[in-house]
Write an enzyme that holds these catalytic residues in place. Structure first.
Site, mmCIF file in Angstrom:
data_model
loop_
_atom_site.group_PDB
_atom_site.id
_atom_site.type_symbol
_atom_site.label_atom_id
_atom_site.label_comp_id
_atom_site.label_asym_id
_atom_site.label_seq_id
_atom_site.Cartn_x
_atom_site.Cartn_y
_atom_site.Cartn_z
ATOM 1 N N GLY A 40 0.777 -1.234 0.000
ATOM 2 C CA GLY A 40 0.000 0.000 0.000
ATOM 3 C C GLY A 40 0.809 1.285 0.000
ATOM 4 N N GLU A 190 -15.533 -2.238 4.236
ATOM 5 C CA GLU A 190 -14.684 -1.870 5.375
ATOM 6 C C GLU A 190 -15.421 -0.963 6.348
ATOM 7 O OE1 GLU A 190 -10.516 -2.177 2.798
ATOM 8 O OE2 GLU A 190 -11.557 -0.266 3.024
ATOM 9 N N GLY A 226 -16.007 2.815 -5.789
ATOM 10 C CA GLY A 226 -15.657 2.225 -7.075
ATOM 11 C C GLY A 226 -16.076 3.120 -8.229
ATOM 12 N N GLY A 229 -17.691 6.594 -7.667
ATOM 13 C CA GLY A 229 -16.968 7.715 -7.094
ATOM 14 C C GLY A 229 -16.738 7.569 -5.609
ATOM 15 N N ASP A 256 -5.035 2.677 -3.789
ATOM 16 C CA ASP A 256 -3.769 3.342 -3.453
ATOM 17 C C ASP A 256 -3.604 4.630 -4.252
ATOM 18 O OD1 ASP A 256 -3.094 1.313 -1.668
ATOM 19 O OD2 ASP A 256 -2.072 0.137 -3.216
#
Length: 321
Positions: A40, A190, A226, A229, A256
């Site tokens: 990352g 997440e 994604g 946006g 990233d």
């Protein structure tokens, strides 16, 4: 411009190749492999370089693969701070089947980290950080590291008056968020983990995002969506940033690239809305490149111009105090 430090505790060498048809129990003739520096924070440093920025790239590395990684970053011209460990840097492996353009990605867990090694990482981090820096910790933890490692990083950043940006997942994200971060960039899955729910529908997103900010020491929450946006939450407003429609070749590195764009804009003193817009431009640009390639500045600039000039790309909702 504020100094940027990226932290990668589980870097990787990403090895990729192609083959014409994948069949079990057959010898498969692959093309020459391509090796790229990964993980990352390292990806973020690479994108920052592409965008014209600079960063100090801090990571854990050992063994011949660690030397290989170091040499690749030297070739890029990226300043490094290496925490030497006994274990070897992991190698990830990706194979694209050219007969159907399907990709198979094999991610390795990383080396076992000893207590003195992760503690040395915190010591070196505390020594290098100064007030006004921006610290970006991104990627997974290695085996052997405590799940509250990023929470410990957060405490160091807070004591140094450093803006801390965290992009990880699972228990490490949960504990890091509870300890405090200036900015978090979760995706919907997440964010669900952070909020203790299985899933989050788009209709629930506004209330859940606002509740999260009220209950956690985080100033800015940018939820990546994604192709749709991103949504940015602060204590004053909710901003929707739509992504331009592009032909996607690969989503690898999009997250990233998005973080790198936001960090650079933040370091340049741009507004939070400009920061989020530039991040979406970088993340979208990364999907336009093949395989494990990251975003290209030409694509980023064109997409960012579109996002900023198109009146339908963002919507602001004021929050009453």
């Amino acid at each position: 411009m504020n100094r940027i430090i990226t932290l990668t505790v589980n870097p990787a060498i990403d090895k990729s190749t192609t083959v014409a048809g994948i069949k079990p129990n057959n010898k498969l003739r692959c093309s020459l492999p391509v090796y790229e520096a990964g993980g990352g924070g390292i990806n973020i440093s690479r994108v920052l370089l592409e965008l014209g920025g600079t960063s100090l790239c801090m990571y854990l590395a050992g063994g011949p693969t660690g030397s290989h990684l170091n040499n690749m970053l030297v070739d890029f011209g990226i300043p490094q701070l290496v925490v030497h460990i006994e274990g070897w840097v992991r190698e990830n492996f990706a194979v694209t089947d050219t007969s159907n353009n399907e990709q198979y990605r094999f991610g390795m867990p990383g080396p076992m980290i000893k207590d003195q090694e992760w503690k040395k990482t915190l010591e070196q981090l505390e020594a290098v950080l100064v007030e006004g820096d921006i610290l970006v910790a991104s990627g997974s933890l290695c085996p052997g590291m405590p799940t509250d490692f990023f929470a410990r990083v957060s405490k160091i950043a807070g004591n140094k008056n450093v803006k801390f940006i965290l992009d990880t997942s699972g228990e490490a994200l949960l504990k890091g968020a509870q300890a405090g971060a200036y900015l978090l960039k979760p995706n919907l899955g997440e964010l669900a983990t952070l909020c203790g729910v299985e899933t989050i529908s788009f209709l629930e997103l506004e209330s859940i995002g606002q509740t999260f900010l009220k209950n956690n020491p985080c100033e800015v929450l940018v939820v990546s969506m994604g192709p749709q946006g991103a949504v940015m939450f602060t204590s004053q407003s909710i901003d929707y940033i739509s992504a331009p429609v592009v032909y996607q070749k690969s989503t690898i590195g999009a997250g990233d690239s998005m973080v790198a764009g936001m960090v650079l804009a933040l370091a340049q003193g741009k507004s939070l809305l400009e920061m989020a817009q530039y991040g979406v431009a970088c993340g979208t640009a990364a999907t336009m490149t093949d395989g494990t390639q990251l975003c290209k500045i030409k694509d980023v600039e064109e997409l960012n111009d579109w996002i900023c000039s198109n009146s339908n790309t963002s919507q602001k909702i004021k929050i009453n105090a």
